[in-house]
Enzyme design. Sequence first.
Site, short mmCIF file in Angstrom:
data_model
loop_
_atom_site.label_atom_id
_atom_site.label_comp_id
_atom_site.label_asym_id
_atom_site.label_seq_id
_atom_site.Cartn_x
_atom_site.Cartn_y
_atom_site.Cartn_z
N ASP A 223 -4.22 -0.56 -8.07
CA ASP A 223 -3.58 0.65 -8.61
C ASP A 223 -3.95 0.91 -10.07
O ASP A 223 -3.07 1.09 -10.93
CB ASP A 223 -2.05 0.54 -8.51
CG ASP A 223 -1.56 0.12 -7.13
OD1 ASP A 223 -2.17 0.54 -6.14
OD2 ASP A 223 -0.56 -0.63 -7.06
N GLU B 45 0.85 9.15 -1.58
CA GLU B 45 1.25 8.41 -2.79
C GLU B 45 0.11 8.48 -3.79
O GLU B 45 -0.89 9.14 -3.56
CB GLU B 45 1.58 6.95 -2.44
CG GLU B 45 0.42 6.16 -1.88
CD GLU B 45 0.80 4.78 -1.35
OE1 GLU B 45 1.99 4.42 -1.34
OE2 GLU B 45 -0.12 4.05 -0.92
O1 FUB Z 1 0.69 -1.49 -5.09
C1 FUB Z 1 1.85 -1.14 -4.33
C2 FUB Z 1 1.70 0.21 -3.75
O2 FUB Z 1 0.55 0.24 -2.91
C3 FUB Z 1 1.42 1.30 -4.76
O3 FUB Z 1 2.55 1.70 -5.48
C4 FUB Z 1 0.87 2.33 -3.85
O4 FUB Z 1 0.26 3.40 -4.49
C5 FUB Z 1 -0.11 1.49 -3.06
O5 FUB Z 1 -1.32 1.28 -3.73
#
Ligand code: FUB
Length: 350
Positions: A31, A244
């Site tokens: 991320d 997301e």
């Molecule tokens: O790293 C945990 C979660 O997985 C992140 O918040 C999302 O965007 C995904 O990458």
Amino acid sequence: MPEESIEHLNFDELNSKAISEPLVTHIYTADPSAHLFNGKIYIYPSHDIDAGDAFDDLGSHFAMEDYHVISMDTPASEAVDNGIALHVNNVPWAEKQLWAPDAQEKDGKYYLFFPAKGYDGIFKIGVAISDVPTGPFKPQAEAIKGSFSIDPAVFKEEDGSYYMYFGGIWGGQLQRWRSGSFNAADPESPFAHLPADDQPALCAKIAKLTDDLLEFAEPARDVVILDEQGQPLLQGDTERRFFEASWLHKHNGRYYFSYSTGDTHFICYAIGDNPYGPFTYSGRILNPVVGWTSHHSVCKFSGEWYLFYHDSSLSKGITHLRSIKMVRLIHDENGFIKTIHPYNDLNVLA
Ligand code: FUB
């Protein structure tokens, strides 16, 4: 988030075809939110660990406990780990799951924005402050009032205002806030409370920040993504709708909102003419990587744009043990982004 079947992948072949290498290999990182501060690249990633939690569709196995800031003098330089910048044990309101963070600078201070689950099991977004970009960061006692869900990304507009984009569906809980308050029914289901497939897709959120960057200056609004007919993308349009990993960059006066499509594993983007949107769907930035999640940022250095992203190649496909990477990102003469294929001649979903 389910474990993807990776039995068909040969990791020696995969790694020989990867277009970039992990930036660091002594820890797992994911991320990556990259920024240029004082002429240097600072990357704010998640710090992946194997805490032993079972896999589930809520992402419980993403049980991260701290953040490390990674810095690079230039895109060609060695990536340096600056040690622990914030630990969940030092955040009064947070119990667990330090997921994807971001950071910004204002008036010589650095602000780390991060999601975490509180002791009530609800994701909120917090802020922590440091005098230097690498931390350590001192957290505020409470989460940001009115914040919810995950994946904050803070964009600094040229007029000096700051906007936070955030949200994530399934384990990120965005769908539980549709009525304005948290819906706790069906706690184990990542799919409960989502719109029907023929309804407008759930949107990422945007809120302008207060001058001290510690609170929302306004109630969060929807980041609407329109299709080619000017209609909002539908929830069933899983190869294009928001899941997301929001990010916003500005190129030649236009605003590029980019995001992950989650269960279809693309990084896509949409273009608008102001930070709030609406944005018109414009294509894919990154094809699927090894691992279930895809999450990125876009950052400019010396006039060239770079995509920061992650994959699970170093861990040989373990979903929650990822590694950050970077590669050049090209806007064509019309402003469209050329799609990046993370492995030459190889489709990891084939
Ligand atoms: O790293 C945990 C979660 O997985 C992140 O918040 C999302 O965007 C995904 O990458």
